[in-house]
Design a protein around this motif. Sequence first.
Motif, mmCIF file in Angstrom:
data_model
loop_
_atom_site.group_PDB
_atom_site.id
_atom_site.type_symbol
_atom_site.label_atom_id
_atom_site.label_comp_id
_atom_site.label_asym_id
_atom_site.label_seq_id
_atom_site.Cartn_x
_atom_site.Cartn_y
_atom_site.Cartn_z
ATOM 1 N N TYR A 186 0.795 -1.221 0.000
ATOM 2 C CA TYR A 186 0.000 0.000 0.000
ATOM 3 C C TYR A 186 0.834 1.279 0.000
ATOM 4 N N TRP A 187 2.136 1.188 0.156
ATOM 5 C CA TRP A 187 2.930 2.415 0.275
ATOM 6 C C TRP A 187 2.773 3.324 -0.939
ATOM 7 N N ASP A 188 2.762 2.747 -2.141
ATOM 8 C CA ASP A 188 2.673 3.578 -3.341
ATOM 9 C C ASP A 188 1.242 4.017 -3.635
ATOM 10 N N LYS A 189 0.303 3.693 -2.730
ATOM 11 C CA LYS A 189 -1.095 4.100 -2.916
ATOM 12 C C LYS A 189 -1.513 5.205 -1.942
ATOM 13 N N LEU A 190 -0.701 5.456 -0.922
ATOM 14 C CA LEU A 190 -1.095 6.424 0.108
ATOM 15 C C LEU A 190 -1.154 7.840 -0.449
ATOM 16 N N GLN A 191 -2.183 8.562 -0.030
ATOM 17 C CA GLN A 191 -2.343 9.953 -0.452
ATOM 18 C C GLN A 191 -2.120 10.925 0.707
ATOM 19 N N PHE A 192 -2.695 10.630 1.871
ATOM 20 C CA PHE A 192 -2.528 11.466 3.065
ATOM 21 C C PHE A 192 -2.002 10.608 4.205
ATOM 22 N N LEU A 193 -1.166 11.212 5.064
ATOM 23 C CA LEU A 193 -0.559 10.485 6.176
ATOM 24 C C LEU A 193 -0.659 11.294 7.472
ATOM 25 N N TRP A 194 -0.998 10.596 8.537
ATOM 26 C CA TRP A 194 -0.972 11.179 9.882
ATOM 27 C C TRP A 194 -0.081 10.287 10.743
ATOM 28 N N GLY A 195 0.917 10.877 11.371
ATOM 29 C CA GLY A 195 1.869 10.097 12.152
ATOM 30 C C GLY A 195 1.738 10.345 13.637
ATOM 31 N N ASP A 213 -6.505 -7.505 0.457
ATOM 32 C CA ASP A 213 -7.307 -6.599 1.280
ATOM 33 C C ASP A 213 -6.438 -5.937 2.339
ATOM 34 N N ASN A 214 -6.054 -4.678 2.079
ATOM 35 C CA ASN A 214 -5.216 -3.914 3.010
ATOM 36 C C ASN A 214 -6.036 -3.041 3.946
ATOM 37 N N ASN A 215 -7.353 -3.057 3.791
ATOM 38 C CA ASN A 215 -8.195 -2.084 4.458
ATOM 39 C C ASN A 215 -8.332 -2.398 5.948
ATOM 40 N N SER A 216 -7.277 -2.086 6.716
ATOM 41 C CA SER A 216 -7.303 -2.343 8.152
ATOM 42 C C SER A 216 -6.262 -1.468 8.843
ATOM 43 N N VAL A 217 -6.475 -1.267 10.127
ATOM 44 C CA VAL A 217 -5.487 -0.591 10.970
ATOM 45 C C VAL A 217 -5.075 -1.598 12.037
ATOM 46 N N VAL A 218 -3.855 -2.106 11.921
ATOM 47 C CA VAL A 218 -3.391 -3.135 12.848
ATOM 48 C C VAL A 218 -2.772 -2.489 14.078
ATOM 49 N N VAL A 219 -2.828 -3.225 15.180
ATOM 50 C CA VAL A 219 -2.128 -2.814 16.396
ATOM 51 C C VAL A 219 -0.995 -3.810 16.609
ATOM 52 N N VAL A 247 -5.881 2.778 5.968
ATOM 53 C CA VAL A 247 -4.960 1.711 6.332
ATOM 54 C C VAL A 247 -4.016 2.300 7.369
ATOM 55 N N GLY A 248 -3.467 1.456 8.225
ATOM 56 C CA GLY A 248 -2.564 2.022 9.230
ATOM 57 C C GLY A 248 -1.899 0.981 10.091
ATOM 58 N N GLU A 249 -0.930 1.465 10.867
ATOM 59 C CA GLU A 249 -0.171 0.601 11.774
ATOM 60 C C GLU A 249 0.085 1.363 13.070
ATOM 61 N N ILE A 250 -0.454 0.856 14.159
ATOM 62 C CA ILE A 250 -0.272 1.471 15.471
ATOM 63 C C ILE A 250 0.640 0.560 16.293
ATOM 64 N N ARG A 251 1.702 1.120 16.825
ATOM 65 C CA ARG A 251 2.638 0.334 17.638
ATOM 66 C C ARG A 251 2.521 0.768 19.093
ATOM 67 N N ARG A 279 5.167 -7.505 16.354
ATOM 68 C CA ARG A 279 4.245 -8.351 15.604
ATOM 69 C C ARG A 279 2.808 -7.904 15.834
ATOM 70 N N VAL A 280 1.925 -8.326 14.933
ATOM 71 C CA VAL A 280 0.518 -7.932 15.031
ATOM 72 C C VAL A 280 -0.105 -8.522 16.294
ATOM 73 N N MET A 281 -0.774 -7.645 17.047
ATOM 74 C CA MET A 281 -1.460 -8.076 18.259
ATOM 75 C C MET A 281 -2.982 -7.999 18.074
ATOM 76 N N HIS A 282 -3.419 -7.069 17.230
ATOM 77 C CA HIS A 282 -4.842 -6.934 16.932
ATOM 78 C C HIS A 282 -4.968 -6.645 15.436
ATOM 79 N N GLU A 283 -5.731 -7.504 14.748
ATOM 80 C CA GLU A 283 -5.753 -7.469 13.288
ATOM 81 C C GLU A 283 -6.355 -6.193 12.711
ATOM 82 N N ASN A 284 -7.393 -5.647 13.317
ATOM 83 C CA ASN A 284 -8.031 -4.473 12.722
ATOM 84 C C ASN A 284 -8.807 -3.688 13.774
ATOM 85 N N MET A 285 -8.386 -2.439 13.988
ATOM 86 C CA MET A 285 -9.054 -1.575 14.960
ATOM 87 C C MET A 285 -10.202 -0.768 14.352
#
Length: 648
Positions: free
Chosen positions: A209-218, A272-278, A304-308, A283-289
């Motif tokens: 999904y990296w080459d598909k992102l349009q907006f980012l919040w960090g 299917d990338n449509n998820s925000v993992v924790v 889409v996203g990744e929360i650590r 490693r993934v602890m929660h598949e989709n928030m």
Amino acid sequence: MKDDFPYKLTVDLNVVEHLGEGLYSSTPAVISELVANAHDADADRVDIDIDDNEIRIHDNGHGMTRPEVNRRFLTVGYKKRKEEGPKTPKGRNPMGRKGIGKLSAFAIAETVEVQSVKKNNQEKAALILRLPEIKAKAAIKDDYFPEHGEVDDIDFEHGTRLILRDLKRKRKIDELGLRRALARRFSVRDYRFDLFLNGKPVKVEDRGYWDKLQFLWGFGDVGEVDDIATKHKNVVHKETLSDEVPVGQKIHKVQGWIGTVRYPSDLKVAGDNNSVVVMARGRVMHENMLPHVTDARLFQEYVVGEIRADWLDDSEEDIVTSSRQSIQQDDESFEALRIFLKAKFAEIAKNWDELRKQAGANEAIDDHPKLTEWLENLPSVDQRRSARHLIGTIQGMLISKPADRKELLKHGIMAFETLSLNGNIASIEKLQSPDWDKVRGIFQGLADLEAAHYYQIAKSRFSVLKTFERLVDDDEKERAVQDHLFKHLWLLDASWERATENARMEERFLDNLKAQKLGVDQNDALSRFDIKWRSAGGKTVIVELKRGGRTLHIDELMEQVRKYSTIVENLLRLEEPGKTPHYEILCVLGSYPKDYDLNRSRHEQALDAYEARIIPFEHLIARARQSYSDHIEAQKKIARIEKIVDEL
């Protein structure tokens, strides 16, 4: 333990069936569990090789002796963190916790071979576990003794190799899908932990999904978002959000990011990338928030996203569900994270629509520079801002073909001009004294807008005319010619823009014709009735279409026209008593009848008596072509709006 069998597995059948076979539903989930074991063995490289017959997972970690195989690998429920401490020898935070991950292999394989070499002392261990035998022993509550493996087959210095054979899968393993899943399930950033699949490294770019992102919040680590935005030029907006999560009396921090794409399909291209993992401890602890933090369905499809949050896995109590793919929702830490992310998603969603419109407008203007001219000619800042919003909205619509989006932009401009003009006309009523310059400008704008609208109509009709002309050239397409003409009566007369049907009157008209028994045979006669009853231009129009190649005599046609006229007059007088019937009969022929008066005046007068006229195909086409081509050429010279629209 038997002397001849140095390895022993004691396990309940219920555990095998529920925590081994039943717990893990996919190949990526199983392999992820085994890779996590390699991480906890302090491996810095894991090689995963797959083919149709087996899966091999080999790490270069510290390996196991025979006693360690029994104590660690063959003990189901081995509490790694309690037995070995909170850190690995290299200082890593262990990913594993419950000691059931090794059973996951039996979800996809009947046979598991284990080979291990202890680092430093080079002691080797090799054993083979077979699921049917394990279940048979477990069913009678007996110990299972795995058979010896061939230690001479071990060809590596240290680490562990698992070989999964007798795979349960009926279909070939999707290598691309597995690579993508592994890239998304692990995110170790502070030290080396490299994954290789069939000899090629698994990289973060493999997430798809990296080459598909349009907006980012960090969150927190601004550098990470900056790196992503710099490396992937498709990111047109980035910002940083607060990262502090209050949990009881403590304040924890999160890292990671949330991103949105241009279109939902961008998240479906590579799975299917449509998820925000924790993630916790890499490693993934929660598949989709997403389902827990926003109910904005449209917005969700773009995210889409990744929360650590490593602190989620720091407590002695295990808050992860048995499947190891989600966190228990009644946990205090999970609820705190949910509330935090819900607030952040509300903040993001509030700005997202505006950002999309701005980005879409910029993108559309880059694609179609002519839009700049239109925007610059709008009279006010507010109108230009609204126009940019319109362009951005259209650009962001889910339209697969660029040509369709361009067509929608054209219609959007026309609609915007119409609404703008309506607003200007309404403002005249508010003038305290007549501002004639302003009124004159509005009237001129109205003339230009009407010209632009009709120009688009003329262009569409010209296209229809070309299609009709092609159909007429081929007698085999007679039915298509009929349908085309009856649907587009403006081909006969440009003023008939909105001809309407009256099925009831048409049926009554044809019933009367049947009663007249035109022709030798009634059925044969009816087969020649290509006749329609229409209302156009404030009158009834009877249209009869004769096949292009058919030869007619004028007397035959006059006899038919006379009968048509009588029937129409009678029907109209019955429908509206006291009113003079207003109608016209059109006979569309391939050419004039063979014995038609060359001067035409005598026969034209005779036809006039029955409100009838003849239109040959060639005259119809020539007249319509001339009418609309002249209009198109004339309007090209005068209308500002259509010029912009036409050049998009």
